[in-house]
Design an enzyme around this catalytic site. Structure first.
Site, short mmCIF file in Angstrom:
data_model
loop_
_atom_site.label_atom_id
_atom_site.label_comp_id
_atom_site.label_asym_id
_atom_site.label_seq_id
_atom_site.Cartn_x
_atom_site.Cartn_y
_atom_site.Cartn_z
N HIS A 253 16.40 48.47 53.18
CA HIS A 253 15.55 48.82 51.66
C HIS A 253 16.50 49.05 50.77
O HIS A 253 16.35 48.51 49.69
CB HIS A 253 14.53 49.80 51.81
CG HIS A 253 13.33 49.80 52.60
ND1 HIS A 253 12.55 50.54 53.27
CD2 HIS A 253 12.81 48.56 53.24
CE1 HIS A 253 11.66 50.12 53.84
NE2 HIS A 253 11.64 48.80 53.86
N ARG A 329 7.53 69.43 35.86
CA ARG A 329 8.50 70.55 36.57
C ARG A 329 8.70 71.59 35.28
O ARG A 329 8.88 71.17 34.18
CB ARG A 329 9.93 69.70 36.89
CG ARG A 329 9.73 68.35 37.77
CD ARG A 329 9.53 68.86 38.97
NE ARG A 329 8.54 67.87 39.75
CZ ARG A 329 9.24 66.82 40.37
NH1 ARG A 329 10.41 66.53 40.34
NH2 ARG A 329 8.35 66.12 40.98
#
Length: 462
Positions: A253, A329
DNA sequence: GCCG
DNA sequence: CGATACG
DNA sequence: CGGCCGATATCG
């Protein structure tokens, strides 16, 4: 007692790749002028990546590493004279690790002084320094260099237990928007040079989880921080071959991503209507693969559809309501402030009457693979407060309001941070077990003990 | 997915 | 409790 | 091949 203590994660036996970039090397490390801890790291890396590390110089030794020529005095002269391999500066090692490649040794060669054994001038020239004037002695030069090159070894063990510092709750702290993590790549600000890869892997986490392939999902979950903390940008699969959690498939990948810029597998997934939908549903806090599929099969196709579904749990409803906010976040310095606040709030609320107490779990998770993630969560429970990593969330508005009030009375504004305080209390075995014999078995009881008005779930406005 |  | 979910 | 995180946390 803390409701939970940090897991002391046993150092997983790191995989050894005999074909790593250091393969074929038989190494002796001169310990002089090197911190033991660094030495240990280097040794481990060498072993991990195909080298052999000996405790002494022998016939089979191919490389000797030293901090400088003076260090070589530590090595037996006779050995040194017979030694046919390469004498290298540790810098070579560092730069190899940093770049992920086996670099040319030539610029790092350290000449042994057959006799006289004084400070060699040539050495200084081989490694050139940006500011020679700063170099009073050779050692100074090396130290200087080392400081600039090395990154502190981040030991990602979370601090556990009560906060031991940061008692000030001045607004000053809150408004202090210093970016404390811009410059030095560290635990708290991973270099993150491979977002092209981690972004895609991140999507695969969600997709596989939504598909019910928790195991596979978790593999990607573990791989991301490994990639995230690499100090170099991946340009070739070879730079990634030795890494833990990165196996054949992930290498493929990565290869595809760095060469083509995309991952066909992901694109395939994203074309699939069903996969896309249940993945979306699965992003709602509280909805996992099972529920996502169920909702899909009910005929729901977007988030608005879900809002009209009465089978959602309380958590899921909130997750839906704060779909985006809850993913945000929270900067670490803000979390730190919050923790101080929450600790106080918790003490007020609980009045120290429980044995589970108001503990904070603060710092970085020590869960596998997670220790390097650049995030911090806050979770607040009725009896305990966890500063944890990514989000703060709540399921109950009563405590929420109370905490918010207290927060604001102290000059904090929680709205901006997306702080949602949790109060999904559970009774039962996790009720208040206390040395002062406060014991609750139902949620209602917990609330009564805490002095909160009890509201049936349907009465809680969210 | 990875690892032993 | 088991099922489900999160980081 | 089979096992795989968390002295998980929460929900029904």
């Amino acid at each position: 007692m803390a409701p939970r203590t940090a897991k002391s994660k046993k150092q997983s036996p790191l995989s050894i790749d005999p074909h790593g970039i250091f393969n074929g090397m038989v190494v002796f490390l001169v310990p002089m002028a090197i911190q033991p801890r660094r030495l240990q790291i280097w040794k481990q890396k060498l072993l991990q990546m195909g080298a052999v590390v000996d405790d002494s110089v022998s016939k089979r030794t191919t490389h000797i590493f030293a901090a400088n020529s003076s260090s070589l005095l530590q090595v037996n002269r006779d050995y040194l004279k017979r030694f046919k391999g390469k004498l290298l500066l540790y810098e070579w090692l560092e730069n190899c690790l940093q770049s992920g490649k086996r670099l040319s040794e030539e610029p790092y060669i350290l000449k042994s002084e057959p006799d006289g054994a004084d400070k060699s001038v040539e050495n200084s020239e081989k490694v050139h320094f940006e500011s020679p004037e700063a170099c009073l002695s050779e050692d100074d030069c090396f130290d200087h260099k080392r400081i600039k090159v090395s990154c502190e070894d981040p030991k990602p063990v979370g601090t556990v237990g009560n906060v031991d510092n940061q008692r000030s709750t001045d607004k000053r702290d809150m408004n202090n928007k210093i970016k404390d993590d811009d410059k030095i790549p560290s635990l708290y600000s991973p270099p993150d040079l491979n977002r092209n890869i981690t972004e895609i892997f991140g999507k695969l986490i969600d997709i596989y989880r939504a598909l019910g392939e928790e195991r596979r999902s978790f593999s990607y979950y573990k791989a991301i921080p490994v990639i995230e903390k690499l100090p170099y940008k991946i340009e070739s699969v070879d730079q990634v071959k030795h890494l833990p959690t990165i196996g054949k498939s992930m290498q493929d990948h990565i290869n595809e991503i760095v060469t083509t810029g995309k991952l066909s597998k992901l694109e395939h997934f994203e074309k699939d209507e069903k996969v896309r939908t249940i993945t979306l549903f699965g992003e709602v806090w509280g909805i996992g693969p099972a529920t996502a599929l169920k909702l899909y099969e009910k005929g729901h196709r977007n988030l608005d559809d879900l809002k009209n579904d009465d089978s959602l749990t309380n958590s899921q409803r909130i997750g839906l309501q704060f779909f985006h906010d809850i993913k945000k976040r929270i900067p670490r310095h803000e979390v730190k402030d919050m923790e101080v606040l929450l600790q106080k709030v918790g003490e007020e609320v609980l009045q120290g009457g429980t044995d589970s107490g108001v503990d904070t779990y603060f710092g970085l998770c020590t869960y596998p693979g997670q220790e390097q993630r650049h995030r911090i969560d806050l979770k607040v429970y009725p009896r305990s407060i966890y500063a944890f990593g990514q989000i703060a969330w709540t399921g109950n508005d009563v405590l929420n309001r109370r905490l918010r009030l207290l927060a604001e009375s102290k000059g904090y504004r929680l709205d901006d941070t997306g702080l949602y305080l949790a109060a999904q209390s559970s009774g039962g075995k996790r009720g208040l077990k206390s040395s002062t014999s406060v014991s609750c078995t139902t949620e209602k009881e917990v609330f009564e003990v805490l002095g909160f008005p009890w509201l049936e779930p349907h009465e809680r406005n969210l």
